[in-house]
Design a protein around this motif. Structure first.
Motif, PDB file in Angstrom:
ATOM      1  N   SER A   1       0.790  -1.230   0.000  1.00 39.48           N
ATOM      2  CA  SER A   1       0.000   0.000   0.000  1.00 39.48           C
ATOM      3  C   SER A   1       0.822   1.280   0.000  1.00 39.48           C
ATOM      4  O   SER A   1       0.302   2.336  -0.357  1.00 39.48           O
ATOM      5  N   ASN A   2       2.075   1.218   0.398  1.00 36.09           N
ATOM      6  CA  ASN A   2       2.893   2.431   0.407  1.00 36.09           C
ATOM      7  C   ASN A   2       4.011   2.395  -0.638  1.00 36.09           C
ATOM      8  O   ASN A   2       4.974   3.151  -0.549  1.00 36.09           O
TER       9      ASN A   2
ATOM     10  N   TYR B   1      10.003   4.387   3.312  1.00 32.70           N
ATOM     11  CA  TYR B   1       8.710   4.663   3.918  1.00 32.70           C
ATOM     12  C   TYR B   1       8.336   6.124   3.707  1.00 32.70           C
ATOM     13  O   TYR B   1       9.140   7.026   3.951  1.00 32.70           O
TER      14      TYR B   1
ATOM     15  N   TYR C   1       5.291   7.534   4.911  1.00 33.95           N
ATOM     16  CA  TYR C   1       4.267   8.033   5.829  1.00 33.95           C
ATOM     17  C   TYR C   1       4.932   8.851   6.930  1.00 33.95           C
ATOM     18  O   TYR C   1       5.753   8.337   7.693  1.00 33.95           O
TER      19      TYR C   1
ATOM     20  N   TYR D   1      -4.095  -3.966   5.027  1.00 33.96           N
ATOM     21  CA  TYR D   1      -3.070  -3.854   3.984  1.00 33.96           C
ATOM     22  C   TYR D   1      -1.803  -4.535   4.463  1.00 33.96           C
ATOM     23  O   TYR D   1      -1.713  -4.984   5.615  1.00 33.96           O
TER      24      TYR D   1
ATOM     25  N   GLU E   1       1.129  -3.818   5.378  1.00 36.17           N
ATOM     26  CA  GLU E   1       1.869  -3.365   6.567  1.00 36.17           C
ATOM     27  C   GLU E   1       1.214  -3.835   7.856  1.00 36.17           C
ATOM     28  O   GLU E   1       1.862  -3.906   8.896  1.00 36.17           O
TER      29      GLU E   1
ATOM     30  N   ALA F   1      -2.532   4.664   3.052  1.00 33.15           N
ATOM     31  CA  ALA F   1      -2.503   3.237   2.727  1.00 33.15           C
ATOM     32  C   ALA F   1      -3.909   2.686   2.601  1.00 33.15           C
ATOM     33  O   ALA F   1      -4.200   1.876   1.711  1.00 33.15           O
ATOM     34  N   LYS F   2      -4.810   3.127   3.484  1.00 36.28           N
ATOM     35  CA  LYS F   2      -6.183   2.623   3.425  1.00 36.28           C
ATOM     36  C   LYS F   2      -6.852   2.984   2.111  1.00 36.28           C
ATOM     37  O   LYS F   2      -7.644   2.214   1.565  1.00 36.28           O
TER      38      LYS F   2
ATOM     39  N   ASN G   1      -5.365   3.210  -0.776  1.00 40.82           N
ATOM     40  CA  ASN G   1      -4.836   2.315  -1.796  1.00 40.82           C
ATOM     41  C   ASN G   1      -5.495   0.945  -1.736  1.00 40.82           C
ATOM     42  O   ASN G   1      -5.730   0.313  -2.768  1.00 40.82           O
ATOM     43  N   THR G   2      -5.789   0.474  -0.522  1.00 32.92           N
ATOM     44  CA  THR G   2      -6.534  -0.785  -0.402  1.00 32.92           C
ATOM     45  C   THR G   2      -7.912  -0.643  -1.034  1.00 32.92           C
ATOM     46  O   THR G   2      -8.353  -1.490  -1.822  1.00 32.92           O
TER      47      THR G   2
END
Length: 419
Positions: free
Chosen positions: A35-36, A79, A81, A225, A227, A332-333, A335-336
């Motif tokens: 997702s990232n 990373y 985020y 996701y 992670e 990330a959420k 992208n899911t």
């Protein structure tokens, strides 16, 4: 020539806590890229690696979990985020520091260690109070930002190896904290064991993590996701901590990330800190909801499919009428959600994000471009789809100006809503 299939692979996944075999599917979101793993323009001609996003619930200990398809080292290497880009999250961190300093009586003779300390978003407030601090984070990118704030940071993964090293150097923290890190740990037993070894005899551990009960009841499937290896109830957290000699003595329900728990733990031998009624009360509510049994998690998958159908139907109708829509945020959420629903640039023109590390890149899988927030004001879209729905109030306040041209906000979770 194909690699031989190992006996372990043939046997299927096993629970990361109790090692029982996993066969009960909780939610299947198909295969997606991590997702990232944002794409740079030069990456668009290359293929992306995708991994299954199928979560299971353990029949033996009820831990909801995602098998480790990609190593933590690969996930956190580049990373992007940074916690400090959310004003509401900074306010949450400041309020926590004020509360915990008073509750534990922390001062200049104390030591506070944060696991997954990110860019120093929280420890900076401890530093302002003159309290000795130490951050631990595996990502060089966020650790450099923390160091610029004067937050000393060890770039490493935390577990028994690092805990023993720090304890051997005389570092025994009065407070170990971790916000939204417990879910990110593939070897949760070693992680919790490390905290038990490092914590001062009279010390406290606080951990914040999304409550799996809220995930189920709030349809928060997009928080699944790669992670996030584990999804905790209070029951499963208590069991995992108890296995390493740590007792949960208090729990609070907090609103962050769609509904989280903040647990307080101490050494089992430290009976000076009594177990408060909040622990038994929340456990009783989980039992009443069936969350202490694997069967209690049944039926979630079909509800997820309905959310997907509703979002796609809405976006297709907008496209067919020539209505414009942009996204806000590249979490990330999001992208899911977009990958599971199959939403690409044919349905969403672009998204914007305050994090300059994401701007100019493309979302993994769906390859939607990420722009700076100013694009919203320039393009005046009819709708803005809020992907980080957990901070929707903050986003709506930031983008209140879209109402000047009749713009509206769309929130996809827990059910499609137009604001």
């Amino acid at each position: 020539m194909r690699e031989p299939v190992t006996a372990a692979a043939m046997a299927g996944p096993r629970c990361r806590h109790c090692d029982a075999p996993l066969s009960r599917v909780f939610c299947d979101l198909r295969a997606t890229p991590p997702s990232n793993s944002f794409l740079r323009p030069e990456d668009l001609s290359k293929a992306e690696a995708s991994f299954p996003l199928t979560t299971y619930v353990c029949d033996a200990c009820t831990l909801v979990q995602l098998p480790e398809h990609q190593s933590a080292e690969a996930i956190f290497d580049d990373y992007v985020y940074f916690s400090s880009f959310s004003d509401s999250w900074l306010a949450h961190a400041r309020a926590y520091c004020e509360m915990i300093v008073g509750r534990l009586g922390l001062g200049p003779d104390s030591l506070v260690v944060e696991l997954a300390s990110n860019d120093g978003y929280l420890l900076q407030y401890m530093k302002e109070r003159g309290i000795p601090i130490l951050g631990i984070d595996p990502s060089h990118t966020v650790a450099r930002a923390a160091e610029r704030k004067g937050v000393p940071t060890i770039v490493d993964f935390f577990g028994t190896r690092l805990a023993d090293k720090l304890a051997g150097e005389g570092k025994r923290p009065d407070l170990i904290l971790g916000n939204n890190v417990l879910a990110h740990v593939p070897d949760v037993n070693d992680f919790v064991a490390g905290m038990a070894r490092l914590l001062a005899p009279g010390g406290t551990v606080t951990m914040e993590f999304p409550h799996v009960v809220q995930l189920v009841e709030g349809m928060q499937f997009d928080t699944i996701y790669h992670e996030h290896f584990s999804y905790f109830s209070l029951h499963t957290a208590e069991r995992i901590f108890a296995a390493q000699g740590l007792t949960l003595y208090d729990v609070e329900e907090i609103p962050t990330h769609g509904g989280s728990l903040r647990i307080y733990a101490r050494h089992a031998a430290n009976e000076a800190l009594a177990v408060l009624p909040s622990v038994a009360a929340l456990k009783a509510r989980e039992v009443a909801g069936g969350y202490d049994r694997a069967e209690g998690y049944a039926g979630f998958d079909e509800k997820v499919r309905k959310v997907k159908r509703d979002l796609l139907r809405f976006l297709i109708e907008l496209r067919e009428t020539g209505t414009s829509i942009a996204g806000y945020g590249a979490p990330a959420k999001g992208n899911t959600l977009l990958n599971y629903c199959g939403v690409g640039v044919d349905l969403l023109d672009y998204t914007v994000d305050r994090n300059p590390m994401k701007q100019g890149r493309y979302l993994p899988g769906v390859r939607i471009p990420v722009k700076a927030p100013e694009a919203i004001r320039e393009d005046r879209p009819d709708y803005v789809l809020i992907l980080p729905w957990n901070i929707r109030d903050e986003v709506i306040e930031q983008l209140a100006f879209i109402r000047d041209w009749g713009g509206k906000f769309v929130v996809p979770i827990p059910a499609l809503a137009i604001l």
